[in-house]
Design an enzyme around this catalytic site. Structure first.
Site, PDB file in Angstrom:
ATOM      1  N   ASP A 108     -10.673   3.158 -25.230  1.00 58.22           N
ATOM      2  CA  ASP A 108     -11.171   2.945 -23.128  1.00 58.22           C
ATOM      3  C   ASP A 108     -10.666   4.398 -23.215  1.00 58.22           C
ATOM      4  OD1 ASP A 108     -11.547   0.398 -22.603  1.00 58.22           O
ATOM      5  OD2 ASP A 108     -10.172  -0.413 -22.561  1.00 58.22           O
ATOM      6  N   PRO A 163       1.037  -1.386  -0.110  1.00 56.36           N
ATOM      7  CA  PRO A 163       0.316  -0.023   0.343  1.00 56.36           C
ATOM      8  C   PRO A 163       1.013   1.110  -0.014  1.00 56.36           C
ATOM      9  CG  PRO A 163      -0.629  -1.484   1.894  1.00 56.36           C
ATOM     10  CD  PRO A 163       0.907  -2.010   1.398  1.00 56.36           C
TER      11      PRO A 163
END
Ligand code: JEW
Length: 223
Positions: A162, A82
């Protein structure tokens, strides 16, 4: 990839885009059980944190032994964390250009810092939230990278338009049949057959939706 939960990742790797890319031999994903490199009869890979505190820490030795057992052409070694460098589409493209990648998945409260420092391994985060371990983040890296490998997505056009393939802009909204669903209608312009008008509408909706949902996005942020 290296994990103490090989079964956790085998399912996702066998389905859909990833499953097909692997079955077609376009990408190769090898799943290694970190416990195979534990050095005790109980196959332990964790220990208590120096300095005290809650929880356990993944030990450096099994991770070093596991990664170093691979060919020296193992490529860049990524450590999911993280606290890592935040993954974005620019980094995905950078990783997709590599011939080989190795991904280490930690568990517990994290991995002994000497893995990042000494192996060395590049810490990568998929976002500012904490999962229970590196496996789901690693699957995100593998899937995002795999879909950029030539031959994985049928049409080039499919990922040009996209989300995030165009810097700072999300994709336009999509609709399919039926024309009316629970009183909600497909915008008339999409049924008009006027392709120039459709493209103008899509560009406008892409801009307005991006500004509404992602006021933080600035030109160039996503590469
Ligand atoms: C992530 C690897 C390994 C990545 C992103 N570290 C840590 C940690 C964990 C729980 C509590 C406190 C710290 C779980 N954990 C991981 C989490 C990657 C590990 C253990 C991860 N979010 N979470 N982007």
């Amino acid at each position: 990839m290296f994990t103490i939960f090989p079964a956790l990742v085998r399912g996702p790797l066998a389905e859909s885009l990833l499953g097909k890319a692997i079955a077609d031999g376009v990408v190769d994903v090898r799943v290694h059980d970190l416990r195979d490199w534990a050095d005790d009869p109980h196959r332990s890979v964790d220990d208590e944190p120096y300095g005290g505190g809650p929880g356990m820490v993944m030990r450096a030795a099994p991770v070093f032994a596991a990664v170093e057992s691979l060919d020296p052409d193992r490529g860049r070694v990524l450590l999911m964390s993280p606290a890592g460098r935040r993954l974005n589409q620019a980094m995905v493209r950078e990783l997709a250009a590599e011939p080989h990648l190795s991904i280490v998945c930690g568990r517990y409260e994290g991995v002994d810092e000497r893995v990042a420092e000494g192996l060395p391994a590049e810490e990568v985060s998929i976002g500012d939230y904490v999962t229970a371990g590196g496996e789901l983040p690693a699957l995100v890296v593998i899937e995002t990278v795999t879909r950029l490998v030539p031959g994985v997505i049928g049409s080039e056009a499919s990922h040009r338009s996209d989300s995030f393939s165009v810097p700072d802009l999300f994709d336009h909204p999509h609709y399919t049949r039926p024309r009316e669903f629970r009183g909600l209608f497909v915008p008339e312009v999409l049924l008009s057959g006027d392709h120039a008008e459709v493209e103008r509408w899509r560009a406008e909706r892409a801009r307005t939706k991006t500004r509404r949902n992602r006021p933080d996005l600035r030109p160039g942020d996503q590469g």
